[in-house]
Design a protein around this motif. Structure first.
Motif, PDB file in Angstrom:
ATOM      1  N   GLY A 140      43.011  36.902  45.003  1.00 21.22           N
ATOM      2  CA  GLY A 140      42.416  37.471  46.202  1.00 21.22           C
ATOM      3  C   GLY A 140      42.195  38.970  46.030  1.00 21.22           C
ATOM      4  O   GLY A 140      42.879  39.633  45.243  1.00 21.22           O
ATOM      5  N   PRO A 141      41.248  39.523  46.748  1.00 19.67           N
ATOM      6  CA  PRO A 141      40.926  40.945  46.586  1.00 19.67           C
ATOM      7  C   PRO A 141      42.042  41.867  47.083  1.00 19.67           C
ATOM      8  O   PRO A 141      42.117  43.025  46.680  1.00 19.67           O
ATOM      9  CB  PRO A 141      39.651  41.123  47.414  1.00 19.67           C
ATOM     10  CG  PRO A 141      39.571  39.958  48.327  1.00 19.67           C
ATOM     11  CD  PRO A 141      40.359  38.859  47.693  1.00 19.67           C
ATOM     12  N   ASP A 142      42.918  41.385  47.958  1.00 18.33           N
ATOM     13  CA  ASP A 142      43.994  42.234  48.474  1.00 18.33           C
ATOM     14  C   ASP A 142      45.136  42.398  47.469  1.00 18.33           C
ATOM     15  O   ASP A 142      45.689  43.493  47.319  1.00 18.33           O
ATOM     16  CB  ASP A 142      44.557  41.661  49.779  1.00 18.33           C
ATOM     17  CG  ASP A 142      43.502  41.592  50.875  1.00 18.33           C
ATOM     18  OD1 ASP A 142      42.552  42.410  50.804  1.00 18.33           O
ATOM     19  OD2 ASP A 142      43.635  40.736  51.769  1.00 18.33           O
ATOM     20  N   LYS A 143      45.508  41.329  46.792  1.00 21.06           N
ATOM     21  CA  LYS A 143      46.651  41.359  45.875  1.00 21.06           C
ATOM     22  C   LYS A 143      46.267  41.739  44.450  1.00 21.06           C
ATOM     23  O   LYS A 143      47.141  42.027  43.637  1.00 21.06           O
ATOM     24  CB  LYS A 143      47.341  39.993  45.846  1.00 21.06           C
ATOM     25  CG  LYS A 143      47.985  39.619  47.156  1.00 21.06           C
ATOM     26  CD  LYS A 143      48.676  38.277  47.031  1.00 21.06           C
ATOM     27  CE  LYS A 143      49.300  37.873  48.355  1.00 21.06           C
ATOM     28  NZ  LYS A 143      49.940  36.563  48.271  1.00 21.06           N
ATOM     29  N   LEU A 144      44.987  41.719  44.123  1.00 24.72           N
ATOM     30  CA  LEU A 144      44.544  41.964  42.742  1.00 24.72           C
ATOM     31  C   LEU A 144      44.969  43.326  42.192  1.00 24.72           C
ATOM     32  O   LEU A 144      45.461  43.388  41.056  1.00 24.72           O
ATOM     33  CB  LEU A 144      43.033  41.774  42.630  1.00 24.72           C
ATOM     34  CG  LEU A 144      42.461  41.757  41.224  1.00 24.72           C
ATOM     35  CD1 LEU A 144      43.085  40.637  40.408  1.00 24.72           C
ATOM     36  CD2 LEU A 144      40.958  41.600  41.259  1.00 24.72           C
ATOM     37  N   PRO A 145      44.852  44.442  42.922  1.00 25.67           N
ATOM     38  CA  PRO A 145      45.304  45.728  42.359  1.00 25.67           C
ATOM     39  C   PRO A 145      46.796  45.742  42.029  1.00 25.67           C
ATOM     40  O   PRO A 145      47.207  46.295  41.004  1.00 25.67           O
ATOM     41  CB  PRO A 145      44.976  46.745  43.456  1.00 25.67           C
ATOM     42  CG  PRO A 145      43.905  46.116  44.264  1.00 25.67           C
ATOM     43  CD  PRO A 145      44.160  44.640  44.191  1.00 25.67           C
ATOM     44  N   LYS A 146      47.624  45.125  42.867  1.00 25.54           N
ATOM     45  CA  LYS A 146      49.063  45.087  42.596  1.00 25.54           C
ATOM     46  C   LYS A 146      49.356  44.226  41.361  1.00 25.54           C
ATOM     47  O   LYS A 146      50.208  44.571  40.540  1.00 25.54           O
ATOM     48  CB  LYS A 146      49.827  44.547  43.801  1.00 25.54           C
ATOM     49  CG  LYS A 146      51.330  44.532  43.566  1.00 25.54           C
ATOM     50  CD  LYS A 146      52.069  44.359  44.835  1.00 25.54           C
ATOM     51  CE  LYS A 146      53.561  44.268  44.685  1.00 25.54           C
ATOM     52  NZ  LYS A 146      54.173  44.730  43.498  1.00 25.54           N
ATOM     53  N   VAL A 147      48.645  43.120  41.188  1.00 31.65           N
ATOM     54  CA  VAL A 147      48.830  42.248  40.021  1.00 31.65           C
ATOM     55  C   VAL A 147      48.440  43.006  38.748  1.00 31.65           C
ATOM     56  O   VAL A 147      49.149  42.940  37.738  1.00 31.65           O
ATOM     57  CB  VAL A 147      48.008  40.948  40.184  1.00 31.65           C
ATOM     58  CG1 VAL A 147      47.981  40.161  38.890  1.00 31.65           C
ATOM     59  CG2 VAL A 147      48.570  40.103  41.297  1.00 31.65           C
ATOM     60  N   GLU A 181      32.378  36.522  29.205  1.00 34.08           N
ATOM     61  CA  GLU A 181      33.770  36.090  29.350  1.00 34.08           C
ATOM     62  C   GLU A 181      34.553  37.052  30.229  1.00 34.08           C
ATOM     63  O   GLU A 181      35.394  36.642  31.039  1.00 34.08           O
ATOM     64  CB  GLU A 181      34.455  35.966  27.984  1.00 34.08           C
ATOM     65  CG  GLU A 181      33.992  34.786  27.165  1.00 34.08           C
ATOM     66  CD  GLU A 181      32.869  35.151  26.219  1.00 34.08           C
ATOM     67  OE1 GLU A 181      32.443  36.319  26.222  1.00 34.08           O
ATOM     68  OE2 GLU A 181      32.409  34.261  25.480  1.00 34.08           O
ATOM     69  N   LEU A 182      34.279  38.353  30.099  1.00 35.40           N
ATOM     70  CA  LEU A 182      34.965  39.349  30.909  1.00 35.40           C
ATOM     71  C   LEU A 182      34.614  39.194  32.383  1.00 35.40           C
ATOM     72  O   LEU A 182      35.502  39.221  33.250  1.00 35.40           O
ATOM     73  CB  LEU A 182      34.610  40.756  30.420  1.00 35.40           C
ATOM     74  CG  LEU A 182      35.379  41.902  31.047  1.00 35.40           C
ATOM     75  CD1 LEU A 182      36.861  41.758  30.732  1.00 35.40           C
ATOM     76  CD2 LEU A 182      34.854  43.226  30.542  1.00 35.40           C
ATOM     77  N   VAL A 210      36.044  37.322  37.918  1.00 37.87           N
ATOM     78  CA  VAL A 210      35.750  36.443  39.063  1.00 37.87           C
ATOM     79  C   VAL A 210      36.902  35.469  39.278  1.00 37.87           C
ATOM     80  O   VAL A 210      37.330  35.225  40.417  1.00 37.87           O
ATOM     81  CB  VAL A 210      34.415  35.694  38.841  1.00 37.87           C
ATOM     82  CG1 VAL A 210      34.223  34.581  39.850  1.00 37.87           C
ATOM     83  CG2 VAL A 210      33.257  36.667  38.892  1.00 37.87           C
ATOM     84  N   LEU A 211      37.444  34.923  38.215  1.00 42.42           N
ATOM     85  CA  LEU A 211      38.580  34.004  38.331  1.00 42.42           C
ATOM     86  C   LEU A 211      39.797  34.705  38.920  1.00 42.42           C
ATOM     87  O   LEU A 211      40.506  34.144  39.755  1.00 42.42           O
ATOM     88  CB  LEU A 211      38.916  33.428  36.946  1.00 42.42           C
ATOM     89  CG  LEU A 211      38.740  31.923  36.852  1.00 42.42           C
ATOM     90  CD1 LEU A 211      38.264  31.548  35.481  1.00 42.42           C
ATOM     91  CD2 LEU A 211      40.037  31.254  37.164  1.00 42.42           C
ATOM     92  N   ALA A 212      40.064  35.940  38.469  1.00 44.65           N
ATOM     93  CA  ALA A 212      41.207  36.689  38.982  1.00 44.65           C
ATOM     94  C   ALA A 212      41.043  36.981  40.467  1.00 44.65           C
ATOM     95  O   ALA A 212      42.008  36.879  41.243  1.00 44.65           O
ATOM     96  CB  ALA A 212      41.378  37.991  38.199  1.00 44.65           C
ATOM     97  N   VAL A 213      39.833  37.329  40.889  1.00 41.56           N
ATOM     98  CA  VAL A 213      39.586  37.585  42.316  1.00 41.56           C
ATOM     99  C   VAL A 213      39.784  36.308  43.120  1.00 41.56           C
ATOM    100  O   VAL A 213      40.371  36.326  44.216  1.00 41.56           O
ATOM    101  CB  VAL A 213      38.166  38.174  42.527  1.00 41.56           C
ATOM    102  CG1 VAL A 213      37.796  38.179  44.001  1.00 41.56           C
ATOM    103  CG2 VAL A 213      38.081  39.575  41.963  1.00 41.56           C
ATOM    104  N   LEU A 214      39.330  35.166  42.585  1.00 42.48           N
ATOM    105  CA  LEU A 214      39.489  33.905  43.304  1.00 42.48           C
ATOM    106  C   LEU A 214      40.946  33.459  43.373  1.00 42.48           C
ATOM    107  O   LEU A 214      41.395  32.934  44.395  1.00 42.48           O
ATOM    108  CB  LEU A 214      38.645  32.814  42.656  1.00 42.48           C
ATOM    109  CG  LEU A 214      37.128  32.937  42.805  1.00 42.48           C
ATOM    110  CD1 LEU A 214      36.432  31.857  41.999  1.00 42.48           C
ATOM    111  CD2 LEU A 214      36.729  32.848  44.271  1.00 42.48           C
ATOM    112  N   VAL A 215      41.694  33.660  42.292  1.00 42.37           N
ATOM    113  CA  VAL A 215      43.084  33.184  42.264  1.00 42.37           C
ATOM    114  C   VAL A 215      43.991  34.090  43.086  1.00 42.37           C
ATOM    115  O   VAL A 215      44.788  33.626  43.901  1.00 42.37           O
ATOM    116  CB  VAL A 215      43.589  33.078  40.803  1.00 42.37           C
ATOM    117  CG1 VAL A 215      45.083  32.822  40.758  1.00 42.37           C
ATOM    118  CG2 VAL A 215      42.849  31.961  40.084  1.00 42.37           C
TER     119      VAL A 215
END
Length: 150
Positions: free
Chosen positions: A22-29, A9-10, A15-20
């Motif tokens: 994107g790898p650029d905005k994920l650290p800020k989110v 599940e983790l 993977v879902l977070a990266v797809l939604v």
């Protein structure tokens, strides 16, 4: 908080977070979400402290977890000021259920514990007597029959 999330599940969530996002905005989110969670925790702790101060010294042992009914009952059962353990130990559920079953079957509860059920008076081996006719009700007890109502 996430005690029941497994490895699969983790990985799926990542993977879902990266797809939604994107790898650029994920650290800020992730930073924004962790900052929001930290603010919520600080707010709830300050609210708890305010409530404790307003309640006064009489409630210095007050815990908010005690507001959960299961926790409150568990704490009260462990605290034996009322003698609940003695009451709980004297109550025998199996004996009470046996007495109820004996009453339903028409057996004498005192003789059922010392003798077999077939030897107790008023019973036929624990079976219900089906050959006896039930007592007929008195004619005045029955309501009058109304053919138009049916």
């Amino acid at each position: 908080m996430f005690n029941d999330i497994g490895a699969l599940e983790l990985v799926t969530l990542i993977v879902l977070a990266v797809l939604v996002f994107g790898p650029d905005k994920l650290p800020k989110v992730i930073q924004d979400v962790s900052r929001t969670i930290r603010k919520i925790r600080d707010f709830s702790e300050s609210a708890k402290q305010d409530i404790r101060q307003e309640l006064g010294p009489e409630f210095k042992d007050f815990e908010f977890e005690d507001l959960n009914p299961k926790t409150f009952i568990r704490k009260q059962l462990d605290n034996d000021d009322l003698g609940l353990k003695e009451i709980r130990n004297t109550f025998d559920l199996k004996k009470e259920m046996a007495e109820v079953a004996d009453a339903v079957h028409g057996r004498d509860s005192d003789s059922s514990s010392s003798s077999s059920p077939s030897s107790s008076p008023g019973s036929s081996g624990g079976r219900v007597e089906m050959t006896k006719k039930p007592e007929s009700p008195v004619a005045d007890d029955r309501p009058p029959f109304d053919a138009d109502a049916t």
